[in-house]
Design an enzyme around this catalytic site. Structure first.
Site, PDB file in Angstrom:
ATOM      1  CG  HIS A 427      -2.327   0.439   0.881  1.00  0.00           C
ATOM      2  ND1 HIS A 427      -2.591   1.559   0.111  1.00  0.00           N
ATOM      3  CD2 HIS A 427      -3.528  -0.075   1.210  1.00  0.00           C
ATOM      4  CE1 HIS A 427      -3.900   1.706  -0.010  1.00  0.00           C
ATOM      5  NE2 HIS A 427      -4.492   0.721   0.637  1.00  0.00           N
ATOM      6  CG  ASP A 431      -3.507   5.626  -2.604  1.00  0.00           C
ATOM      7  OD1 ASP A 431      -2.881   5.222  -1.614  1.00  0.00           O
ATOM      8  OD2 ASP A 431      -3.498   6.808  -2.995  1.00  0.00           O
TER       9      ASP A 431
END
Length: 456
Positions: A427, A431
């Site tokens: 992450h 995104d």
């Protein structure tokens, strides 16, 4: 007069600093040719054969099968023929694991070593027994002095981290490696000794405490149960996998998204390709082509995080790793420049690397340098998974089994070939929108292979 030369475990490359002896390929007294493999060793990344750069008679071996040796430790000694005047015997120079000349090794033949050869360099044959004592994985003799000043010599950062996490003071250890080098087994022995002492200390008050007689057997039974299991050392490939997965879980904030896709058209396209009379195309190769096309659209996922510089490094080339299950555990061979290969080339390379993995013949270079991993866990008969990312990569695509399922197709309920696709990603590099876009593009190519053709 024959001269005795010592051959040491060579630099294995790729940051590897130790290896375990799996199988000796020669015996004391055998005649070996230059660059003939003499021992099979297992490193943290592969099982390889080590060729000896000298030709002559083997006079001594150091270390039993199962022993772990550091780089630079003696492997064997070879008595070579009488050198010419004012010259020294020269080996081939090919001392790296997996490298040697193209000459065919000579057939081994047994000879009786001479008394001089039996005691190389004036040393008694006890040097072999010393190596067994000092380097055997189960009973290592402590050699060398404690390091009270200056840096402590440790064989690898992994050993230093193991000591730090276990609370072991390296200055209190006498290493069993050459010149007092501290090996992983030294730290593990210290941890086991401390655990045993702690267990006895914890049990001591129980012997003086007045408890009902019937309560004591229960505690003893629990202790016996803990100690009765089978202990399997985490070393070699299994140990390397454990270390890498643990590091990935500690450092990478991963997330997973998944989607079901109708793979009917992809399966039909593959059947048509294989019916054309050319080389058969593997399904994994088609998914690899889809992966490389998707990474060209979403390069954020073909990257890694440089934690020290606090930068995301996007890579120009796709070196595609794929999970391969072997008798020795799970390994991840790497297909170099997968983005530049067609389906036929990918199929051939997958087959070659898979065969080498199952035979334990992958080189360290074939197990490192991946930028993205494709995991076909459908071969195990499962639909989905949330795998741990192959550190330091940024993502992994998982492919489940392809099975007939009810599906709405062209507005009507039909039985279609359905597959679950999952993407586990770092992450930090992107995104959910980027990850979702990548996975949706992969699913579109699976459902309509023409989408892929438009991007080529």
């Amino acid at each position: 007069m024959a001269q005795v030369l010592e051959f040491k475990l060579p630099d294995l490359g790729e940051g590897l600093t130790e290896a375990e002896i799996v199988r000796w390929l020669v015996q004391v007294g055998d005649v070996v040719a230059v660059d003939q493999p003499v021992v099979e060793v297992e490193t943290a990344k592969a099982m390889v054969e080590v060729p000896c750069p000298y030709g002559g008679v083997v006079t001594a071996r150091f270390g039993e099968e199962g022993a772990e040796l550091p780089v630079g430790a003696p492997l064997l000694t070879v008595a070579v023929g009488e050198p010419a005047a004012h010259t020294e015997p020269q080996g081939s120079g090919n001392v790296l694991v997996g490298y040697g000349t193209s000459e065919t090794p000579a057939r081994r033949r047994r000879v009786r070593p001479t008394p001089a050869a039996a005691s190389p360099a004036g040393r008694p044959d006890g040097t072999a027994s010393f190596a067994r004592t000092a380097l055997n994985g189960t009973a290592r003799a402590r050699v060398g002095a404690l390091h009270t000043e200056g840096p402590v010599p440790v064989i690898s950062p992994l050993v230093r981290r193991l000591a730090r996490e276990g609370g072991v003071d390296l200055r209190q250890l006498a290493g069993s490696g050459p010149d007092g080098l501290i090996l992983r087994a030294d730290v593990e022995d210290a941890l086991r000794t401390r655990a045993a002492l702690g267990s006895r200390t914890a049990e001591a008050p129980a012997s003086t405490t007045h408890r009902p007689a019937e309560a004591r057997p229960a505690a003893a039974t629990a202790s016996d149960t803990r100690d009765a299991g089978i202990r399997i050392p985490l070393k070699g490939v299994r140990g390397a996998v454990a270390d890498k997965l643990s590091r990935s879980r500690r450092e990478i904030p991963d997330a997973t998204c998944w989607v079901d896709a109708d793979a009917t058209e992809l399966m039909r396209a593959r059947a048509a390709m294989n019916a054309s009379g050319g080389p058969k195309i593997a399904l994994l190769a088609l998914f690899a082509r889809i992966c490389t096309a998707a990474l060209a659209r979403f390069p954020e996922l073909n990257s890694y995080v440089d934690a020290e510089a606090r930068e995301v490094v996007q890579l120009d080339q796709v070196h595609l790793g794929f999970a391969a299950q072997t008798e020795r555990g799970l390994v991840v061979p790497v297909v170099r420049d997968a983005h530049a290969r067609d389906a036929e080339s990918l199929t051939a390379e997958f087959a070659r690397l898979t065969e080498a993995a199952r035979a334990g013949k992958l080189t360290p270079g074939e197990l490192t340098g991946g930028t993205f991993t494709l995991n076909n866990y459908g071969v195990f008969g499962v639909d989905g998974s949330t795998p741990i990312i192959n550190h330091p990569e940024a993502a992994m695509l998982g492919v489940g089994r392809i099975v007939p399922k009810p599906w709405v197709h062209d507005g009507e309920l039909a039985v279609r070939q359905v597959v679950q696709l999952s993407l586990t990603f770092d992450h930090r590099v992107c995104d959910g929108g980027t990850a979702g876009g990548f996975l949706r593009y992969v699913a579109d190519c699976v459902e309509q292979p023409a989408v892929l053709l438009r991007t080529l």
